[in-house]
Design an enzyme around this catalytic site. Structure first.
Site, PDB file in Angstrom:
ATOM      1  N   HIS A 167      22.465  16.634 -98.340  1.00  0.00           N
ATOM      2  CA  HIS A 167      23.866  16.988 -98.578  1.00  0.00           C
ATOM      3  C   HIS A 167      24.807  16.496 -97.474  1.00  0.00           C
ATOM      4  O   HIS A 167      25.844  15.900 -97.746  1.00  0.00           O
ATOM      5  CB  HIS A 167      24.017  18.499 -98.733  1.00  0.00           C
ATOM      6  N   LYS A 180      15.503  17.331-105.702  1.00  0.00           N
ATOM      7  CA  LYS A 180      15.009  17.287-104.337  1.00  0.00           C
ATOM      8  C   LYS A 180      13.991  18.415-104.109  1.00  0.00           C
ATOM      9  O   LYS A 180      14.002  19.354-104.893  1.00  0.00           O
ATOM     10  CB  LYS A 180      16.173  17.384-103.351  1.00  0.00           C
TER      11      LYS A 180
HETATM   12  C1  BG6 Z   1      20.078  23.570-101.568  1.00  0.00           C
HETATM   13  C2  BG6 Z   1      19.225  24.108-100.451  1.00  0.00           C
HETATM   14  O1  BG6 Z   1      19.861  22.197-101.754  1.00  0.00           O
HETATM   15  O2  BG6 Z   1      21.448  23.784-101.255  1.00  0.00           O
HETATM   16  C3  BG6 Z   1      19.505  25.563-100.204  1.00  0.00           C
HETATM   17  O3  BG6 Z   1      17.852  23.920-100.778  1.00  0.00           O
HETATM   18  C4  BG6 Z   1      20.982  25.782 -99.973  1.00  0.00           C
HETATM   19  O4  BG6 Z   1      18.773  26.047 -99.087  1.00  0.00           O
HETATM   20  C5  BG6 Z   1      21.799  25.143-101.085  1.00  0.00           C
HETATM   21  O5  BG6 Z   1      21.225  27.170 -99.911  1.00  0.00           O
HETATM   22  C6  BG6 Z   1      23.289  25.197-100.799  1.00  0.00           C
HETATM   23  O6  BG6 Z   1      23.998  24.768-101.930  1.00  0.00           O
HETATM   24  P1  BG6 Z   1      25.486  25.295-102.217  1.00  0.00           P
HETATM   25  O7  BG6 Z   1      25.889  24.559-103.455  1.00  0.00           O
HETATM   26  O8  BG6 Z   1      25.370  26.778-102.403  1.00  0.00           O
HETATM   27  O9  BG6 Z   1      26.299  24.936-101.019  1.00  0.00           O
END
Ligand code: BG6
Length: 488
Positions: A234, A142
Site C-alpha cells: 500500500h 495479497k
Molecule cells: C490490509 C492489511 O492489506 O490493509 C491489514 O493486511 C490492514 O493489516 C488493512 O489493516 C488496512 O486497510 P484499510 O483499507 O482499512 O486502510
C-alpha cells in the site's frame, strides 16, 4: 473496455475477505446496476453446502457487513445469479464440476481469495478441465510472497497457465477513491503539475495509521509484520503515484511503466544506512480511543518473544532528477491513536522574508491529501489578518483552503475500494492492478531493509498503544529540522 456478461468464480467464497468485502461489494455493484444482467456469480469452497444454504449465508454476510439499508429488490436480483460449487482445490479431479457450472463461451473471472500457497493448485486444476483460454482473467489477492524469492515462485506458478495480460494483482489501496484522486489532482491541475518537484517541494510525508491491533490474525501477522503487510504494497503504491512522471495516457501499461520507474529509483536501504533511515516499533499495552488494549506480546496466541514490528517509519529517497534531495517519509503502524491515511506535501519556504522578525519562521505551505477517513484536500496558506494597526505593520495568520469530499460531493456515496476493483476486472482494465515487475521491484527494496534489520539484531522499539509510535520516529525528521504533520 466492455460491459459484457461473465462467469465470476469466487474461490474461497466462505472465507473472511469474501464475507466482509467481496460479496458486499458485488451486492453494491448489483444495486448500482453495474453487473451485466447475465453475469453469474459462482462461489467455490471446500465445504459441502447446497446452493440454497450458500445463498442464505451470503445474504447474512451482506446484512452484517454491507449497507445498513438492505434492499430486498437488489438482493432478489443478486440471488438469481448465485451458485455454489464444492471443490477440493488441491485435487485436480475435483475441478470437473466446472464443466457444468461455467459456460466456455463466456468470459470467466477467477478471483482467488484463498491463501496464496494454493494459487498454483487452483491454476493447475482449472487447466486440467480445459477451461483456460485467453479470455479467462485471474485475480490474485495479497500477500504475493513473503519476499522476492517466494513471490517469484507464486508468480511463476500462475504464469505457467496465464499470460500477464490475464493476471490482476490486487492492492486494494488502488481502488480507493482518494488514491485515484491523486492522479486527478496531479494531472488535471496545472497549479500542482508545475510545482511538483525538488524546485518547489521540500519533502513529502505519507502516513497510514491504524487504531486496530492485529485483530485475531496473530499467526499471519507475526510472520509478516507491518513492513510486509503495509509498506511493501500500500505505502509503496501511494508513493509511486505521487512521485511518478506524467504517463502518456491512462492506459494500464503507461501508468504501470511510470510507477515501476519510481520503484527502481528508490535508493537502497541496507546495513550502511539502516539506522539513519528506518525506525521499527512494537506496541505495548495502553489506551486507544479510551479503551484499554493489550500489548502485541499479550495478544491472544502471541509468542512472547516475538520481535515482529507493528510500526515502521522510513526516510525514503528517490534518486532521480525530479526528486533529488526531497525525502519521502513513510509511517505506518497498528494501535496508533486513530485511523487516518494522509499524504502531506510540504512546499519550500520563501527565499526572503518581507514581514519582519515576528515572522522569521513563516510556515511552509502544505498540501494535505486525506485519503481516509474524512476524505478531502486541504492547502494551508498565509493570509493578512484584516484590520488596521497603529504601526502600519501587517499581521499574518495561517488558514486553510479546505475541500471536504463529503460536503463537496454530498450526493455521492464513496464506494468501497473493492467495488471499484471488481468492476475494473469485469471490464478488463488492468490499470489499477499491480504488474509482476512492480511487485518484484517493491520486494527487492523491502527485502534489503528486512535483511539489514536482521543483521543489526536489535529488537523493535516499544511504543505505548494509543501513541504515535516510538520516540525515534520523531528523531527521524527532527534530525533535518522537520516534524510529522499532526493529523486532525
Ligand atoms: C490490509 C492489511 O492489506 O490493509 C491489514 O493486511 C490492514 O493489516 C488493512 O489493516 C488496512 O486497510 P484499510 O483499507 O482499512 O486502510
Amino acid at each position: 473496455n466492455s460491459f459484457e456478461p461473465c462467469d465470476f468464480v469466487l474461490f474461497g467464497t466462505l472465507g473472511d475477505l469474501s464475507r466482509r468485502k467481496l460479496l458486499p461489494s458485488l451486492y453494491q455493484l448489483e444495486k448500482a446496476e453495474l453487473l451485466h444482467p447475465e453475469t453469474k456469480i459462482i462461489g467455490v469452497a471446500r465445504q459441502d453446502v447446497s446452493t440454497e444454504d450458500y445463498k442464505i449465508e451470503v445474504r447474512k454476510n451482506i446484512e452484517k457487513f454491507g449497507d445498513k439499508d438492505f434492499c430486498e429488490e437488489t438482493w432478489a436480483r443478486m440471488e438469481e445469479r448465485l451458485q455454489y460449487a464444492c471443490v477440493d482445490m488441491k485435487n485436480t479431479e475435483s475441478y470437473q464440476v466446472f464443466d457444468s457450472v461455467v459456460d466456455a463461451k463466456r468470459t470467466m473471472v477467477c478471483y482467488l481469495a484463498t491463501p496464496p500457497a494454493i494459487y498454483g493448485d487452483i491454476c493447475r486444476g482449472l487447466h486440467s478441465c480445459n477451461i483456460i483460454d485467453s479470455s479467462v482473467r485471474v485475480v490474485l489477492e495479497k500477500p504475493i510472497g513473503h519476499d522476492l524469492e517466494s513471490s517469484k515462485i507464486i508468480n511463476d506458478q500462475v504464469s505457467e497457465y496465464f499470460k500477464e495480460s490475464q493476471i490482476y494483482r490486487i492492492d486494494h489501496y488502488l481502488g480507493k477513491e482518494t488514491v485515484l484522486n491523486l492522479i486527478a489532482l496531479r494531472f488535471a491541475n496545472s497549479i500542482f503539475a508545475t510545482n511538483w518537484d525538488h524546485n518547489s517541494i521540500d519533502h513529502v510525508q505519507i502516513t497510514v495509521a491504524e487504531s486496530v491491533g492485529i485483530e485475531g490474525r496473530w499467526g499471519y501477522f507475526d510472520d509478516a509484520g507491518q513492513m510486509r503487510d503495509m509498506v511493501q504494497n500500500h505505502l509503496l503504491q501511494v508513493l509511486s503515484l505521487i512521485a511518478m512522471e506524467p504517463p502518456a495516457n491512462l492506459n494500464a501499461d503507461s501508468i504501470r511503466d511510470e510507477k515501476l520507474k519510481v520503484l527502481k529509483a528508490l535508493r537502497p536501504i541496507n546495513l550502511s544506512n539502516i539506522n539513519e533511515s528506518t525506525v521499527r516499533g512494537q506496541y505495548t499495552s495502553g489506551f486507544v480511543k479510551g479503551e484499554e488494549v493489550p500489548g502485541y506480546l499479550e495478544e491472544e496466541g502471541a509468542n512472547t518473544r516475538s520481535r515482529t514490528e507493528t510500526f515502521v517509519a522510513i526516510k525514503a529517497d528517490i534518486d532521480n532528477w525530479r526528486w533529488a534531495g526531497v525525502p519521502f517519509y513513510l509511517r505506518t503502524g497498528k494501535r496508533l491513536p486513530t485511523k487516518v491515511s494522509e499524504v502531506v506535501i510540504y512546499f519550500k519556504r520563501q527565499p526572503h522574508n518581507l514581514f519582519g522578525d515576528s515572522f522569521q519562521n513563516l510556515p511552509p505551505n502544505k498540501l494535505v491529501i486525506r485519503l481516509q477517513p474524512d476524505e478531502g484536500v486541504e492547502i494551508t496558506v498565509m493570509n493578512k489578518v484584516p484590520g488596521l494597526t497603529s504601526s502600519g505593520s501587517m499581521d499574518l495568520q495561517k488558514s486553510k483552503l479546505d475541500l471536504s469530499f463529503s460536503e463537496a460531493f454530498s450526493e455521492e456515496r464513496i464506494p468501497d475500494a473493492y467495488e471499484k476493483l471488481l468492476l475494473e476486472v469485469m471490464l478488463g482494465n488492468q490499470a489499477l492492478f499491480v504488474r509482476r515487475d512492480e511487485i518484484e521491484q517493491a520486494w527487492n527494496w523491502v527485502d534489503s531493509i528486512l535483511e539489514a534489520w536482521k543483521h543489526t539484531n536489535e529488537p523493535p522499539e516499544p511504543y505505548q498503544a494509543g501513541t504515535w509510535g516510538p520516540v525515534d520516529s520523531i528523531g527521524l525528521l527532527a534530525r533535518a529540522n522537520r516534524s510529522w504533520y499532526e493529523s486532525k
